[in-house]
Each structure stands twice: as structure tokens, then as C-alpha cells.
Design a protein around this motif. Structure first.
Motif, PDB file in Angstrom:
ATOM      1  N   LYS B 217       0.484  -1.437  -0.044  1.00  0.00           N
ATOM      2  CA  LYS B 217       0.333  -0.026   0.115  1.00  0.00           C
ATOM      3  C   LYS B 217       1.144   1.543   0.338  1.00  0.00           C
ATOM      4  N   HIS B 222       2.622  -3.755   3.105  1.00  0.00           N
ATOM      5  CA  HIS B 222       2.192  -3.734   4.466  1.00  0.00           C
ATOM      6  C   HIS B 222       2.032  -4.932   5.595  1.00  0.00           C
ATOM      7  N   VAL B 239      -5.810  -2.133   3.876  1.00  0.00           N
ATOM      8  CA  VAL B 239      -5.037  -2.458   2.754  1.00  0.00           C
ATOM      9  C   VAL B 239      -5.873  -1.546   1.717  1.00  0.00           C
TER      10      VAL B 239
END
Lengths: 343, 256
Positions: B217, B222, B239
Motif C-alpha cells: 500500500k 503492509h 490495505v
């Protein structure tokens, strides 16, 4: 060399190989016709039992033969260059004339005709100055085109043709100015050259040209596979191991050399480079192992026939050969645009 | 045997597209990269495949730095399927697939022909071989490019430690049955020893077929791990900035 040869047979189909052979036979035949017919009539067959008169022999060996051979080589060169450029730009409208490469060569050539007296003394190499500056002119134009069209992807087509119009106009201005400032002798040279023809060529001038053009053509055949891969797009070809920068450079230089030399010897002959690769694709396919050699052969056939027409249509006078190729080529070009619109 | 990506950062005009991305793509594994549009997935794939150079960080293929590998050798250890698929001239399907075939020192016709038959069976496109590529539907074109990407890895003349297949949204334009067919082929390829690096949008598909998943992301990793480790409602929702729910019993993602 044998590697290239093996690959050639790997990548072409039986049909394409048959076309290649047929074209070779037609070319030999048409060259035969080309040296047999002319405004001065005699039987070429007499050559074989040595019964030609001195004059007939002179006409055959030093006028007709070099002329027909030059026409074949120039036709092959322009068509080959058209096929390579159409592959490089991934654009079916690329043609050395249309996009201004021939005009660049013409400007370079005109520059050397009009300026040679000022800048270069009369030394031995002067006859070769003309082809050399023509090559520089065409290389310059191709480089400009590449800078303008790169990154435009499929819209490159419009940009390239517009750029071609601009470059053609610019070259026209340049040649105009050179004509204006030339003295009488230079003007004469310039005018004869601009009209363009295969007439009046001598072996001394065309032998080096033929050697360079033919070896460039053969050398260029090696890149067939890379040109095929390039059709997937530049990044795809790169991922398949093609050195894109080197390929671009190779094509640009080989086109500049063969178009530059051709234009310097014969003046501007339009549309051959555009029409021939399309015809060849219509006959039997689009892969470059087939397209490049067959374009060279077809171009040679077309040019020798056009030259023949130019000599016999209004005998004993001559039409400029560029007139005939353009007469065939421009309607073809319109048809091509029409067909693309309907797609 | 793996591709090791360490601390990759990529900046274009002061805009950081990727920030300190590190991950490892192993052979025998399907590594899926997921994330919202514009998160830097395709850029990462282009860096890993060698199209572009990162500003910082390194990519290593089996302990060799990527920029030390010649572009010809790169073609032998990894193939890439991107999203573009247009070809101007009228090539036949067979010719397009043939473009993926890498020549060894000599071109051995039988080897190519066998590979062609194999890839035609795998992708179920043998009936298209003699057709004109430009007359195919969008989905069929995808499959042909997929076959070309596979066949690039099929010439065993070259000695490589491992081979990788990288794909940027290969299932775009495909109907669900062809999508499934493609991902199953990739699963089989990973079992045969290939490392697969794939950008996907379909969360369910990625869950069921991946060995490793990374969510990216705004240019940052992430979450990274096996599907079971990273498929958590809070991670997914974060996300995509969306309420994503994950039914653990039937293993289905839903977001509407």
C-alpha cells in the motif's frame, strides 16, 4: 553465416520459401528483359556467339547493364529500408520517402553539390563526397524522427507522418536556397541530380555503391528475429534478451546508409519502400525472415520494371522513374489509409 | 534458490513510488503481490524483472546481482507477462508463441516442436495455432501471451539454477473458468520447480493458490506471509480502506 542461413530456413514456411524462389526467378528474368530492350535495338542473344558490334557491346555492357543492375540494387535498398523502418517503428506507414529520410539524403547531397567548390578542392574522392553527405543527411533525419516519436506508442504514427511533412518541407527549403545561391555549373549538377534517373551511371561510381548496399542488406538480414520480437513492444523484446538500443542503432544506420547511397545516385524515388513490404506481407506473411529478403527481391523487380517502363513509354525520350513509382505508389497509399480506416 | 529483494526504493520526480521494499521469491512457490491501484505493484515487478533500476536497494537472483546478469541471461532465468498485448502486423498465433522460444547455440526444430505441443496442451490453445493473432478475442490473446511466457522457460539447453515466471495481472480479460485454468497451470509450474511472482487483484484466488502473499500500500509492504497469516480482516480493511470481512469457515472474502 551458416547460422543465419539455418535460422532463415527454420523460421520460414514452405510457402514463403516458394515465394522467395519465384521472386528470384522473376528478378533474373526481368533483368534479362531490362538489358534486352531499349531505344537502340539489337539482339542481346548475339552476345553469346560473340557477334555484337563494338557499338552494341558498348551499349550493352556500359549503358544498359550498369543501369539495370543499379535499378535492381536501389529498389532492393529502398524496400529493405522500408521494411526495416516499418518494423522498427511498428508502423505500417513508415517509408524512407514519406517520413523525410530521402529528403534528408537529398538535402545532404544537394549541399555537397552546391558547396563542394567552396569547401573542398578537386581531389580524387570528390565523387564519393555526394553519397557520403547524403548518408549524413538521412542519418540525421532518422535520428530526429526517433527522438520525436519515441514514447508515443501507437500514436507515433500520426506524429511521425507530421514530422515527415515538416522535414520534407524543410529539406525543400534547404534545396531551394542551395539552388538559388549556386553558380551555373553547380546549378546544372543540381538540376540533373534532382530529376532523378538511372541513366548516365558508370561502373566506377556504382560498383562501390553496389558493394556497400548489398553487404548492408545481407548484414541487416541478421536482425530479422530481433525485429520480430520487437513487434511485441520494446519492453517485451528487452525481456526476451534483445538489446533495444543496439537494434535501433543498427536499423537506423543501415537504413541511412542504403537510402543515402541510393538517393545520392538516383535522386528521390518515392513510395517503393512503402508499397513493397505491404505487397510482400499480402503474398505470404509478416515474419521478418521472410519479409526482409523478399522485400529486397520484390523491390528490385519493381524498380527494374519501372525503369524499363520509363525508357519505353515515350521512346526515344525518357520519363523520370520516380514519376512511375509515385504513379503506382500514391493510389496504393490511399488504398492503405482507406483500408486502415475500415479496420 | 530465490530472488532476494532488499530495501528497494524507487522515486520519480520527488514522488516515492516504492519505499524500502524487501521480499524473497522462492522457487517452488507462488508469491502473490496484492494491493490497491497505484500502490506500486507493477513498478516493483518491473524492477524485479530488470526493466528499470531502483534508486536504492538490490535485487539478487540466486545470489547474483541482477545488474550483473546480461539481458540475454536474464531472458533465460525469468519470463515476464505484462499487460500489453497489441501486435500491429498479422502474425499467426504460432509465430507469436515462437517469439518466446529462446534459441540455444543451434536451433533444434524437434525441441521447439515438442515445447510447442506441450504448451499448446497445457493452455488448451492448440486449435488456435494457425489462426491470425489479431483475429482472436481479448481473452484468447491473453492466453497466447501466457503460452509465450511459459515457452520462454522451456528450453533446457541453458544451465540455470532456477527459473522464474513473473506475471502482471494475467487474469485480466479472462472469464472465471479460464482464470482458474491459468492459475492451476501456474500451481503446477511451481510444483515443477519454478518460482512464480504474480500480481493479482482477486483476493479469493490469491488466498487459495498462493504460497506467500504480500500486501502493498502506497509503496510499502503492509503485510507479508502465508495466506493464513496475512488474511486478517483488520489487515485487509486497512490495505483497501474498505470494510472487508473474511469467513474463516468457508475461507471467503467479502466486501459488499
Amino acid at each position: 553465416m551458416s547460422k543465419t542461413f539455418n535460422r532463415f530456413f527454420r523460421y520460414i514456411t514452405f510457402k514463403q520459401f516458394t515465394i522467395f524462389n519465384l521472386l528470384t526467378i522473376i528478378l533474373i528474368f526481368i533483368i534479362g528483359v531490362g538489358i534486352s530492350i531499349g531505344s537502340f535495338e539489337f539482339s542481346v542473344l548475339k552476345y553469346f556467339n560473340n557477334s555484337l558490334t563494338t557499338l552494341e557491346k558498348e551499349v550493352l555492357m556500359n549503358i544498359r547493364f550498369p543501369r539495370v543492375i543499379l535499378a535492381a540494387v536501389v529498389g532492393a535498398a529502398l524496400s529493405m529500408s522500408g521494411a526495416c523502418l516499418q518494423g522498427l517503428f511498428r508502423n505500417p506507414l513508415a517509408d524512407p520517402g514519406l517520413i523525410g529520410v530521402s529528403a534528408g539524403a537529398a538535402l545532404g547531397a544537394a549541399f555537397s553539390i552546391a558547396m563542394s567548390a567552396e569547401f573542398f578542392p578537386d581531389f580524387l574522392l570528390t565523387p564519393y563526397l555526394l553519397p557520403f553527405s547524403a548518408i549524413l543527411g538521412s542519418a540525421f533525419v532518422i535520428s530526429i524522427l526517433f527522438i520525436i516519436t519515441r514514447g508515443f506508442g501507437f500514436e507515433g504514427m500520426t506524429y511521425m507522418l507530421l514530422a515527415g511533412i515538416a522535414i520534407n518541407a524543410f529539406a525543400g527549403v534547404g534545396i531551394g536556397i542551395l539552388t538559388y545561391i549556386s553558380d551555373d555549373a553547380e546549378l546544372r549538377g543540381l538540376t540533373f541530380w534532382t530529376m532523378g534517373s538511372f541513366g548516365g551511371v558508370t561502373w566506377t561510381l556504382i560498383i562501390p555503391a553496389i558493394i556497400i548496399i548489398l553487404s548492408t542488406i545481407i548484414w541487416t538480414l541478421r536482425i530479422s528475429r530481433k525485429l520480430d520480437l520487437l513487434q511485441l513492444g520494446e519492453s517485451e523484446a528487452y525481456r526476451l534478451g534483445v538489446d533495444i538500443k543496439k537494434l535501433r542503432f543498427d536499423i537506423i544506420m543501415s537504413s541511412a546508409i542504403i537510402v543515402g547511397i541510393s538517393v545520392s545516385l538516383t535522386g528521390m524515388i518515392g513510395f517503393v519502400g512503402l508499397v513493397v513490404p505491404h505487397l510482400v506481407r499480402l503474398f505470404g506473411g509478416v515474419n521478418h525472415h521472410y519479409l526482409l529478403p523478399c522485400s529486397a527481391l520484390t523491390g528490385a523487380i519493381l524498380m527494374v520494371s519501372s525503369d524499363l517502363l520509363s525508357r519505353i513509354l515515350i521512346q526515344p525520350a525518357e520519363l523520370p522513374v520516380g514519376l512511375i513509382t509515385s504513379a503506382i505508389g500514391s493510389p496504393f497509399f490511399l488504398w492503405l489509409i482507406f483500408r486502415m480506416r475500415n479496420k | 534458490m530465490s530472488i532476494e529483494i532488499k530495501n528497494i526504493s524507487y522515486t520519480v520526480k520527488d514522488f516515492e513510488i516504492l519505499k524500502e521494499v524487501s521480499l524473497k521469491i522462492k522457487k517452488n512457490e507462488i508469491f502473490s503481490l496484492l494491493g490497491p491501484n497505484g500502490s506500486g505493484k507493477s513498478t516493483l515487478l518491473r524492477i524485479v524483472s530488470g526493466d528499470i533500476q531502483p534508486n536504492f536497494g538490490t535485487v539478487k537472483f540466486d545470489d547474483t546481482m541482477l545488474d550483473k546478469i546480461s539481458i540475454i541471461d536474464r531472458a533465460r532465468i525469468r519470463s515476464v507477462m505484462s499487460q500489453s498485448q497489441e501486435i500491429i502486423y498479422d502474425f499467426s498465433v504460432k509465430e507469436v508463441i515462437e517469439m518466446g522460444w529462446l534459441e540455444g547455440k543451434e536451433f533444434v526444430t524437434e525441441k521447439f516442436d515438442n515445447a510447442l505441443i506441450k504448451v499448446g496442451d497445457e493452455c488448451k490453445i492448440s486449435h488456435l495455432f494457425d489462426k491470425s493473432f489479431n483475429q482472436l478475442s481479448g481473452g484468447e490473446k491473453r492466453k497466447v501471451h501466457f503460452a509465450r511466457t511459459l515457452i520462454q522457460m522451456y528450453n533446457k539447453d541453458f544451465e540455470t539454477k532456477s527459473r522464474y515466471i513473473m506475471l502482471d495481472e494475467p487474469t485480466a480479460n479472462l472469464d472465471i473458468s479460464h482464470e482458474l485454468q491459468l492459475i492451476k497451470i501456474l500451481k503446477k509450474k511451481s510444483q515443477e520447480g519454478f518460482g512464480i511472482f504474480i500480481i493479482l487483484h482477486d483476493l479469493n484466488l490469491a488466498y487459495h493458490f498462493s504460497d506467500k502473499v504480500a500486501f502493498i500500500k502506497k509503496g510499502k509492504i503492509h503485510a507479508l506471509g502465508t495466506p493464513n497469516e496475512v488474511y486478517k480482516e483488520e489487515i485487509l480493511s486497512d490495505v483497501y480502506d474498505l470494510d472487508v470481512s473474511f469467513d474463516k469457515t468457508i475461507k471467503k472474502i467479502s466486501y459488499y
